[in-house]
Design a protein around this motif. Structure first.
Motif, PDB file in Angstrom:
ATOM      1  N   UNK A 154       0.824  -1.208   0.000  1.00 40.59           N
ATOM      2  CA  UNK A 154       0.000   0.000   0.000  1.00 40.59           C
ATOM      3  C   UNK A 154       0.859   1.259   0.000  1.00 40.59           C
ATOM      4  N   UNK A 155       1.890   1.270   0.846  1.00 45.11           N
ATOM      5  CA  UNK A 155       2.732   2.462   0.969  1.00 45.11           C
ATOM      6  C   UNK A 155       3.473   2.768  -0.337  1.00 45.11           C
ATOM      7  N   UNK A 156       4.173   1.778  -0.863  1.00 48.37           N
ATOM      8  CA  UNK A 156       4.950   2.023  -2.081  1.00 48.37           C
ATOM      9  C   UNK A 156       4.053   2.185  -3.299  1.00 48.37           C
ATOM     10  N   UNK A 157       2.887   1.527  -3.263  1.00 47.78           N
ATOM     11  CA  UNK A 157       1.963   1.692  -4.374  1.00 47.78           C
ATOM     12  C   UNK A 157       1.442   3.107  -4.500  1.00 47.78           C
ATOM     13  N   UNK A 158       1.071   3.716  -3.369  1.00 43.51           N
ATOM     14  CA  UNK A 158       0.512   5.065  -3.434  1.00 43.51           C
ATOM     15  C   UNK A 158       1.579   6.149  -3.550  1.00 43.51           C
ATOM     16  N   UNK A 159       2.811   5.841  -3.137  1.00 41.47           N
ATOM     17  CA  UNK A 159       3.837   6.892  -3.114  1.00 41.47           C
ATOM     18  C   UNK A 159       4.783   6.871  -4.304  1.00 41.47           C
ATOM     19  N   UNK A 160       4.768   5.796  -5.076  1.00 42.56           N
ATOM     20  CA  UNK A 160       5.758   5.624  -6.141  1.00 42.56           C
ATOM     21  C   UNK A 160       5.723   6.760  -7.150  1.00 42.56           C
ATOM     22  N   UNK A 161       4.530   7.183  -7.550  1.00 40.97           N
ATOM     23  CA  UNK A 161       4.394   8.192  -8.610  1.00 40.97           C
ATOM     24  C   UNK A 161       3.734   9.472  -8.114  1.00 40.97           C
ATOM     25  N   UNK A 162       3.965   9.818  -6.856  1.00 36.39           N
ATOM     26  CA  UNK A 162       3.330  11.020  -6.304  1.00 36.39           C
ATOM     27  C   UNK A 162       3.739  12.292  -7.045  1.00 36.39           C
ATOM     28  N   UNK A 163       5.000  12.363  -7.441  1.00 34.90           N
ATOM     29  CA  UNK A 163       5.456  13.560  -8.171  1.00 34.90           C
ATOM     30  C   UNK A 163       4.665  13.723  -9.467  1.00 34.90           C
ATOM     31  N   UNK A 164       4.452  12.623 -10.185  1.00 35.51           N
ATOM     32  CA  UNK A 164       3.670  12.681 -11.425  1.00 35.51           C
ATOM     33  C   UNK A 164       2.241  13.121 -11.148  1.00 35.51           C
ATOM     34  N   UNK A 165       1.666  12.659 -10.037  1.00 39.49           N
ATOM     35  CA  UNK A 165       0.300  13.058  -9.709  1.00 39.49           C
ATOM     36  C   UNK A 165       0.223  14.553  -9.425  1.00 39.49           C
ATOM     37  N   UNK A 166       1.154  15.056  -8.657  1.00 32.73           N
ATOM     38  CA  UNK A 166       1.150  16.482  -8.325  1.00 32.73           C
ATOM     39  C   UNK A 166       1.339  17.342  -9.576  1.00 32.73           C
ATOM     40  N   UNK A 167       2.123  16.877 -10.494  1.00 32.58           N
ATOM     41  CA  UNK A 167       2.355  17.634 -11.732  1.00 32.58           C
ATOM     42  C   UNK A 167       1.155  17.586 -12.662  1.00 32.58           C
ATOM     43  N   UNK A 168       0.602  16.394 -12.863  1.00 33.14           N
ATOM     44  CA  UNK A 168      -0.448  16.235 -13.868  1.00 33.14           C
ATOM     45  C   UNK A 168      -1.843  16.549 -13.345  1.00 33.14           C
ATOM     46  N   UNK A 169      -2.084  16.339 -12.052  1.00 32.93           N
ATOM     47  CA  UNK A 169      -3.434  16.535 -11.522  1.00 32.93           C
ATOM     48  C   UNK A 169      -3.562  17.766 -10.629  1.00 32.93           C
ATOM     49  N   UNK A 170      -2.510  18.162  -9.961  1.00 36.38           N
ATOM     50  CA  UNK A 170      -2.587  19.348  -9.100  1.00 36.38           C
ATOM     51  C   UNK A 170      -1.889  20.554  -9.724  1.00 36.38           C
ATOM     52  N   UNK A 171      -1.425  20.387 -10.953  1.00 36.18           N
ATOM     53  CA  UNK A 171      -0.867  21.496 -11.737  1.00 36.18           C
ATOM     54  C   UNK A 171       0.316  22.162 -11.044  1.00 36.18           C
ATOM     55  N   UNK A 172       1.197  21.345 -10.464  1.00 33.84           N
ATOM     56  CA  UNK A 172       2.392  21.878  -9.808  1.00 33.84           C
ATOM     57  C   UNK A 172       3.604  21.678 -10.708  1.00 33.84           C
ATOM     58  N   UNK A 173       4.530  22.626 -10.617  1.00 34.13           N
ATOM     59  CA  UNK A 173       5.767  22.501 -11.364  1.00 34.13           C
ATOM     60  C   UNK A 173       6.619  21.367 -10.831  1.00 34.13           C
ATOM     61  N   UNK A 174       7.608  20.977 -11.608  1.00 40.09           N
ATOM     62  CA  UNK A 174       8.425  19.829 -11.227  1.00 40.09           C
ATOM     63  C   UNK A 174       9.138  20.063  -9.891  1.00 40.09           C
ATOM     64  N   UNK A 175       9.700  21.256  -9.698  1.00 37.94           N
ATOM     65  CA  UNK A 175      10.430  21.552  -8.459  1.00 37.94           C
ATOM     66  C   UNK A 175       9.488  21.568  -7.257  1.00 37.94           C
ATOM     67  N   UNK A 176       8.313  22.201  -7.437  1.00 35.62           N
ATOM     68  CA  UNK A 176       7.343  22.267  -6.337  1.00 35.62           C
ATOM     69  C   UNK A 176       6.825  20.886  -5.970  1.00 35.62           C
ATOM     70  N   UNK A 177       6.520  20.088  -6.995  1.00 27.97           N
ATOM     71  CA  UNK A 177       6.016  18.741  -6.752  1.00 27.97           C
ATOM     72  C   UNK A 177       7.059  17.889  -6.044  1.00 27.97           C
ATOM     73  N   UNK A 178       8.295  17.946  -6.506  1.00 29.62           N
ATOM     74  CA  UNK A 178       9.366  17.167  -5.887  1.00 29.62           C
ATOM     75  C   UNK A 178       9.591  17.607  -4.444  1.00 29.62           C
TER      76      UNK A 178
END
Length: 293
Positions: free
Chosen positions: A44-68
């Motif tokens: 569960x932990x690694x499944x939900x956290x693996x691509x969090x940066x991609x989610x923040x960029x594509x769904x929350x409209x955050x820049x790469x630096x902010x998302x990271x």
């Protein structure tokens, strides 16, 4: 039969606070539930956290630096909150009840995270092919869920491996040998869960959708909780031992006061009391060793 043949000698008790029976509690009959719990929780932990940066960029409209940066802050929180869980387990709740309390926070956070990615009104809106433009409320719900998960992790991570070790009596040579084997299986189970999550969930998130990508780990976490509580009647519980910070300061003060004291040849004189048991509830006296020299 002698009492030492029936009950554990390390002060552990069963779920009803009675002395732990060697035949009906602990050992692998209890650890199998813990190992499944660990495997599912790591999935569960690694499944939900693996691509969090991609989610923040594509769904929350955050820049790469902010998302990271946001993901790094969250990971940092996940490593800090175990200090809270460890303190509560040692001082007040014990490992079982700390895990039992925090898993519900964990599951609630995972559920809210799934809803924030799948339910209209909660999931980010105004999406085109590449990105979305969520409202401030939608972003807030996501981060509330994320940090609830971090808090839930804080109650599980410092306790679960030690709780597994509690299922083996150190005073029983046969059980003592099994404890080493338990840690091998513990880390194997954790790595299996992480490995499967890295493959399966990443594919689901990229090809099916984020709702399923967060939903499947949530189901895995629910399964982890079910297995953990299913083994309750088999567990051995170590009673909380009071505030550990007080004892730490006591050790420091005693060490400073006794720096010039000559070590006696009789090892029995090194203990704080003459009795067989420690005067700390739920604990035991440590055997003398010269290894630290």
């Amino acid at each position: 039969m002698e009492e030492s043949d029936v009950y554990t000698e390390d002060g552990t008790v069963d779920i009803h606070k009675n002395p732990a029976n060697k035949k009906t509690t602990g050992n692998w009959k209890a650890c199998r539930f813990i190992l499944v719990n660990v495997c599912c929780e790591r999935f569960a932990y690694y499944g939900m956290s693996k691509n969090l940066v991609d989610y923040l960029k594509s769904r929350l409209n955050q820049g790469n630096a902010t998302a990271a940066n946001n993901v790094t802050n969250w990971f940092g929180t996940c490593y800090i909150t175990p200090l809270i869980g460890a303190f509560l387990a040692d001082a007040y709740l014990g490992r079982y009840w700390t895990i039992a309390t925090f898993v519900f926070i964990y599951v609630f956070g995972m559920t809210l995270l799934t809803l924030s990615a799948s339910v209209p009104g909660l999931k980010p809106g105004n999406c085109n092919s590449d990105t979305c433009h969520p409202s401030s409320d939608q972003t807030a719900v996501f981060f509330v869920a994320l940090y609830m998960i971090a808090l839930g992790i804080g109650g599980i991570e410092p306790c679960v491996s030690s709780f597994g070790a509690d299922q083996f009596d150190e005073n029983d040579e046969a059980e003592k040998l099994k404890k080493s084997s338990f840690f091998n299986w513990f880390y194997f189970s954790a790595n299996v869960g992480a490995f499967v999550a890295a493959i399966v969930i990443s594919w689901i998130q990229m090809n099916i959708g984020w709702g399923w990508g967060f939903g499947v780990p949530t189901v895995a976490m629910v399964i982890a909780v079910m297995f953990f509580f299913s083994g309750s009647r088999y567990y051995r519980l170590r009673r909380p031992q009071g505030n550990p910070l007080t004892r730490i300061f006591q050790v420091i003060v005693a060490a400073l006061r006794k720096m010039s004291v000559e070590v006696p040849e009789d090892e029995s004189q090194l203990f704080e009391i003459a009795d067989d048991a420690s005067n700390i509830t739920g604990s035991r006296k440590l055997e003398h060793t010269d290894n630290l020299k």
